[in-house]
Design a protein around this motif. Sequence first.
Motif, short mmCIF file in Angstrom:
data_model
loop_
_atom_site.label_atom_id
_atom_site.label_comp_id
_atom_site.label_asym_id
_atom_site.label_seq_id
_atom_site.Cartn_x
_atom_site.Cartn_y
_atom_site.Cartn_z
N GLN A 1 -30.04 12.77 93.32
CA GLN A 1 -29.26 12.07 92.31
C GLN A 1 -28.43 13.07 91.52
OE1 GLN A 1 -29.17 8.84 92.12
NE2 GLN A 1 -27.94 8.56 90.27
N VAL A 2 -27.18 12.73 91.28
CA VAL A 2 -26.28 13.57 90.51
C VAL A 2 -25.77 12.76 89.33
CG1 VAL A 2 -24.10 14.82 90.52
CG2 VAL A 2 -25.57 14.89 92.54
N GLU A 3 -25.86 13.33 88.15
CA GLU A 3 -25.30 12.70 86.97
C GLU A 3 -24.07 13.49 86.52
OE1 GLU A 3 -29.40 10.77 85.14
OE2 GLU A 3 -28.23 12.19 83.96
N LEU A 4 -23.03 12.75 86.17
CA LEU A 4 -21.76 13.36 85.80
C LEU A 4 -21.37 12.90 84.39
CD1 LEU A 4 -19.88 12.62 89.14
CD2 LEU A 4 -21.03 14.74 88.51
N VAL A 5 -20.97 13.85 83.57
CA VAL A 5 -20.56 13.53 82.20
C VAL A 5 -19.21 14.18 81.92
CG1 VAL A 5 -21.11 13.70 79.76
CG2 VAL A 5 -22.95 13.40 81.44
N GLU A 6 -18.20 13.34 81.68
CA GLU A 6 -16.86 13.83 81.41
C GLU A 6 -16.67 14.07 79.92
OE1 GLU A 6 -16.33 10.53 84.62
OE2 GLU A 6 -17.48 10.84 82.76
N SER A 7 -15.76 14.98 79.59
CA SER A 7 -15.38 15.23 78.21
C SER A 7 -13.97 15.81 78.20
CB SER A 7 -16.36 16.19 77.53
OG SER A 7 -16.35 17.45 78.18
N GLY A 8 -13.37 15.86 77.01
CA GLY A 8 -12.08 16.50 76.86
C GLY A 8 -10.90 15.56 76.74
N GLY A 9 -11.14 14.27 76.86
CA GLY A 9 -10.04 13.33 76.72
C GLY A 9 -9.58 13.24 75.28
N GLY A 10 -8.46 12.54 75.07
CA GLY A 10 -7.94 12.38 73.72
C GLY A 10 -6.51 11.89 73.72
N LEU A 11 -5.89 12.00 72.57
CA LEU A 11 -4.51 11.58 72.38
C LEU A 11 -3.61 12.80 72.32
CD1 LEU A 11 -2.35 9.42 71.64
CD2 LEU A 11 -3.04 9.74 69.25
N VAL A 12 -2.55 12.80 73.10
CA VAL A 12 -1.62 13.93 73.14
C VAL A 12 -0.21 13.39 73.29
CG1 VAL A 12 -1.83 14.19 75.65
CG2 VAL A 12 -1.21 16.17 74.25
N GLN A 13 0.75 14.14 72.78
CA GLN A 13 2.14 13.75 72.94
C GLN A 13 2.65 14.10 74.32
OE1 GLN A 13 4.30 15.58 69.67
NE2 GLN A 13 4.10 13.71 68.43
N ALA A 14 3.67 13.40 74.76
CA ALA A 14 4.29 13.69 76.05
C ALA A 14 4.74 15.15 76.07
CB ALA A 14 5.47 12.77 76.28
N GLY A 15 4.49 15.79 77.20
CA GLY A 15 4.80 17.20 77.35
C GLY A 15 3.65 18.12 77.00
N GLY A 16 2.62 17.56 76.39
CA GLY A 16 1.46 18.35 75.99
C GLY A 16 0.46 18.56 77.12
N SER A 17 -0.67 19.18 76.76
CA SER A 17 -1.70 19.52 77.74
C SER A 17 -3.08 19.10 77.26
CB SER A 17 -1.71 21.04 77.98
OG SER A 17 -0.48 21.49 78.51
#
Length: 122
Positions: free
Chosen positions: A1-17
């Motif tokens: 069994q593998v558990e995956l946890v994502e992070s790092g999302g958010g709100l950014v303006q166009a052209g951003g990273s």
Amino acid sequence: QVELVESGGGLVQAGGSLRLSCAASGRTFSTYAMAWFRQAPGKEREFVAAINMNTYYADSVKGRFTISRDNAKNTVYLQMNSLKPEDTAVYYCAAVAAILGTVVQVRTWRYWGQGTQVTVSS
């Protein structure tokens, strides 16, 4: 069994990273193929990028996104540059022990994270 946890999302303006991270459980992480998919409201989940011995990208993100992994940290990353409003979606991390189908198909991937929201404003 593998558990995956994502992070790092958010709100950014166009052209951003943004850089997304996906932390995986399990002692055999380095042997797994990993991928990122995304799903916008009202649309099907679509392939973004994958990595095993090679890297694979959807045409829509090629040259802007980079997938990488750190096996010592059991983590896969998605560096997203030059973001566009059309990149807005929930981004999901996926894993499979061996790729038996094509990387772009959802059914190829066995394990999925819960997703992280990325919103790009214009």
